[in-house]
Design an enzyme around this catalytic site. Structure first.
Site, short mmCIF file in Angstrom:
data_model
loop_
_atom_site.label_atom_id
_atom_site.label_comp_id
_atom_site.label_asym_id
_atom_site.label_seq_id
_atom_site.Cartn_x
_atom_site.Cartn_y
_atom_site.Cartn_z
N GLU A 131 0.85 -1.19 0.00
CA GLU A 131 0.00 0.00 0.00
C GLU A 131 0.89 1.24 0.00
O GLU A 131 2.07 1.15 0.33
CB GLU A 131 -0.89 0.01 1.25
CG GLU A 131 -1.86 -1.16 1.28
CD GLU A 131 -2.78 -1.14 2.49
OE1 GLU A 131 -2.71 -0.18 3.29
OE2 GLU A 131 -3.56 -2.09 2.62
N PRO A 132 0.30 2.40 -0.31
CA PRO A 132 1.13 3.62 -0.33
C PRO A 132 1.90 3.82 0.99
O PRO A 132 3.04 4.25 0.96
CB PRO A 132 0.11 4.73 -0.56
CG PRO A 132 -1.03 4.06 -1.28
CD PRO A 132 -1.07 2.65 -0.76
N GLY A 135 4.82 -0.47 2.70
CA GLY A 135 5.68 -1.20 1.77
C GLY A 135 6.49 -2.20 2.57
O GLY A 135 6.02 -3.30 2.87
N ARG A 292 35.28 -6.80 -30.10
CA ARG A 292 35.56 -5.36 -30.27
C ARG A 292 37.07 -5.12 -30.18
O ARG A 292 37.70 -5.53 -29.20
CB ARG A 292 34.83 -4.57 -29.19
CG ARG A 292 35.25 -3.14 -29.04
CD ARG A 292 34.71 -2.28 -30.14
NE ARG A 292 35.03 -0.86 -29.92
CZ ARG A 292 34.92 0.07 -30.86
NH1 ARG A 292 34.52 -0.25 -32.08
NH2 ARG A 292 35.21 1.32 -30.60
N ILE A 362 31.67 -2.16 -20.31
CA ILE A 362 32.48 -2.94 -21.26
C ILE A 362 32.04 -2.66 -22.70
O ILE A 362 32.86 -2.68 -23.63
CB ILE A 362 32.42 -4.45 -20.91
CG1 ILE A 362 33.20 -4.68 -19.60
CG2 ILE A 362 32.96 -5.32 -22.04
CD1 ILE A 362 33.05 -6.06 -19.01
N GLU A 388 9.75 -7.89 -3.31
CA GLU A 388 9.89 -9.08 -2.44
C GLU A 388 10.88 -8.78 -1.29
O GLU A 388 11.61 -9.64 -0.83
CB GLU A 388 10.36 -10.27 -3.29
CG GLU A 388 10.20 -11.66 -2.65
CD GLU A 388 8.80 -12.23 -2.71
OE1 GLU A 388 7.91 -11.64 -3.37
OE2 GLU A 388 8.58 -13.28 -2.05
#
Ligand SMILES: Cc1cc2nc3c(=O)[nH]c(=O)nc-3n(C[C@H](O)[C@H](O)[C@H](O)COP(=O)(O)OP(=O)(O)OC[C@H]3O[C@@H](n4cnc5c(N)ncnc54)[C@H](O)[C@@H]3O)c2cc1C
Length: 408
Positions: A131-132, A135, A292, A362, A388
């Site tokens: 919820e706002p 958390g 490269r 990279i 989570e």
């Protein structure tokens, strides 16, 4: 109990190769398009349903694999393809697990098929807890469910946020407060059937990453559901609340129980998703570094680049080992005495963020553009340290479990 193993058996390898094929041939080629569209990739979910990857049966089969490696292997391959699309495919599982963990056989049989639909008419489901103002601090949840005894109905009011598939789901599973005096012990989960009046999607979030996965607020305004939608049933809830009240009267739970078994068991799956994203970025970077050329030689000829790749691969392998250990512990009922599930999620998610950033470095300028996938992978990777349970919450759980102290 199955012995811990680091080797997939032949059957598991076959499943892994099949999933990898789907990830490489169907998910990865669609990734950039759905990331840009920021929409649920329904056609890809449908393809997954057609081949049997989008179904409870498939995940149940992986889950009940006693080696514990079925779910992490599946998550790693799908998220190697693309995190946003993979979350659209596995997100329904969050709600399905909520029903499997708490529901009666009848509820499981009624609602889980409606969460997935079928290959000709795929559906998704949402699990709505955050919820706002609640958390990390789940106990401050405000969404309230009140029992109307005369009608045998529950009336639910509140606003949920960050719900994966929120508002577009056929079935929503909503966690609500039934006894405000009991903190998180006074919560219960409810099925909100398709088309229930009073449930509406609020804001749909425009996100940094995993943009193919729909995330939105869910507003519940006098939502009425039959008594049969309370997961586990009223009798079980009343017994559980009575036990919680008794415990609270005696002075609450010991801090040593801080590593809650359910989260410890589910967190390695998120760790495995992070390993998939990290591995994907590492592979792109390794390939780029060997092809490269600058100063007349491949850039991997420079220790500065080669050592980064060595560190990336080391950390990815270490993350996978932590994930596999925790998954094996979960399926074999081993106690998480050092919060090993949280450890695996913490390390794997931080690794994904680090490795994807190194991959951009990279690839140089190319890494910074949307011509190459590592920029998207880095945006995607940021979610793993947030949902989570954030990295800070994982550290809190680990530290409390190790010390038995009420660390804040
Ligand atoms: C894309 C996405 C999908 C999601 N899907 C779902 C879903 O399907 N269903 C659902 O219910 N939820 C979902 N969530 C919600 C997610 O689980 C929460 O965002 C997460 O738990 C963190 O809560 P919060 O965002 O309110 O952050 P807060 O709890 O406000 O935390 C903000 C910061 O403070 C830190 N912090 C908070 N408390 C402490 C403490 N005690 N010690 C140290 N640091 C602390 C946090 O680590 C974080 O860095 C999703 C979120 C996102 C972004």
């Amino acid at each position: 109990m199955a012995e811990f193993t680091m080797e997939l058996n032949d059957e598991q390898k076959e499943v892994r190769d099949w999933l990898h094929g789907f990830a490489a041939d169907v998910i990865r080629p669609a990734a950039a398009e759905w990331d840009e569209r920021e929409e649920t990739p329904w056609p890809v979910i449908q393809e997954a349903a057609k081949v049997g990857i989008y179904s409870l049966d498939f995940y149940a089969q992986q889950y009940f694999d006693a080696s514990g490696l079925g779910i992490p292997m599946a998550m790693e391959e799908l998220f190697w393809g693309d995190a946003g699309i993979a979350l659209s495919i596995v997100g329904t599982g969050l709600a399905a697990v909520g029903v499997l963990a708490n529901g009666t056989e009848e509820q499981i049989g009624t609602w889980i098929p409606q969460m997935y639909g079928d290959a000709t008419d795929v559906k998704v489901a949402a699990f709505c807890s955050s919820e706002p103002d609640a958390g990390s601090d789940v106990a401050s949840m405000r969404t309230r469910a009140v029992y109307d005894e005369a009608k045998d109905e529950w009336v639910i009011n509140g606003t949920k946020t960050w719900a994966t598939n929120g508002g577009i789901a056929n079935v929503h599973v909503v966690v609500a407060v039934v006894d405000p005096d009991l903190g998180s012990k006074g919560h219960a989960s409810f099925i909100i059937p398709p088309g229930t009046p009073g449930l509406a999607q609020g804001q749909k979030f425009k996100k940094h990453g995993i943009r193919a996965s729909h995330t939105a607020e869910v507003v519940l305004d006098h939502v009425r559901v039959p008594g049969s939608c309370l997961l586990g049933g009223k009798e079980k809830l009343d017994e559980r609340l009575a036990r919680a009240r008794e415990k609270a009267r005696k002075g609450g739970e010991r801090v040593k129980n801080a590593a809650m078994a359910t989260f410890e068991a589910s967190r390695p799956a998120v760790g495995a998703m992070a390993v998939g994203t990290a591995r994907a970025a590492y592979e792109v970077a390794l390939d780029y570094a060997t092809t490269r050329e600058q100063f007349g030689r491949p850039i991997i000829d420079n220790q500065g680049v080669a050592f980064q790749l060595a560190d990336m691969r080391t950390q990815i392998d270490a993350a996978r080992l932590l994930v596999w250990r925790a998954s094996w512990m979960a399926i074999n009922g081993k106690p998480f005495t050092a919060a090993e599930g949280s450890m695996s999620k913490l390390f794997a998610s931080e690794t994904a963020k680090k490795v994807t950033a190194q991959a951009i470095q990279i690839l140089g300028g190319n890494g910074y553009t949307r011509e190459y996938p590592v920029e998207r992978m880095h945006r995607d990777a940021a979610i793993y340290t947030i949902f989570e349970g954030t990295s800070e919450i994982q550290r809190l759980v680990i530290a409390r479990t190790l010390s038995g102290m009420p660390i804040r």
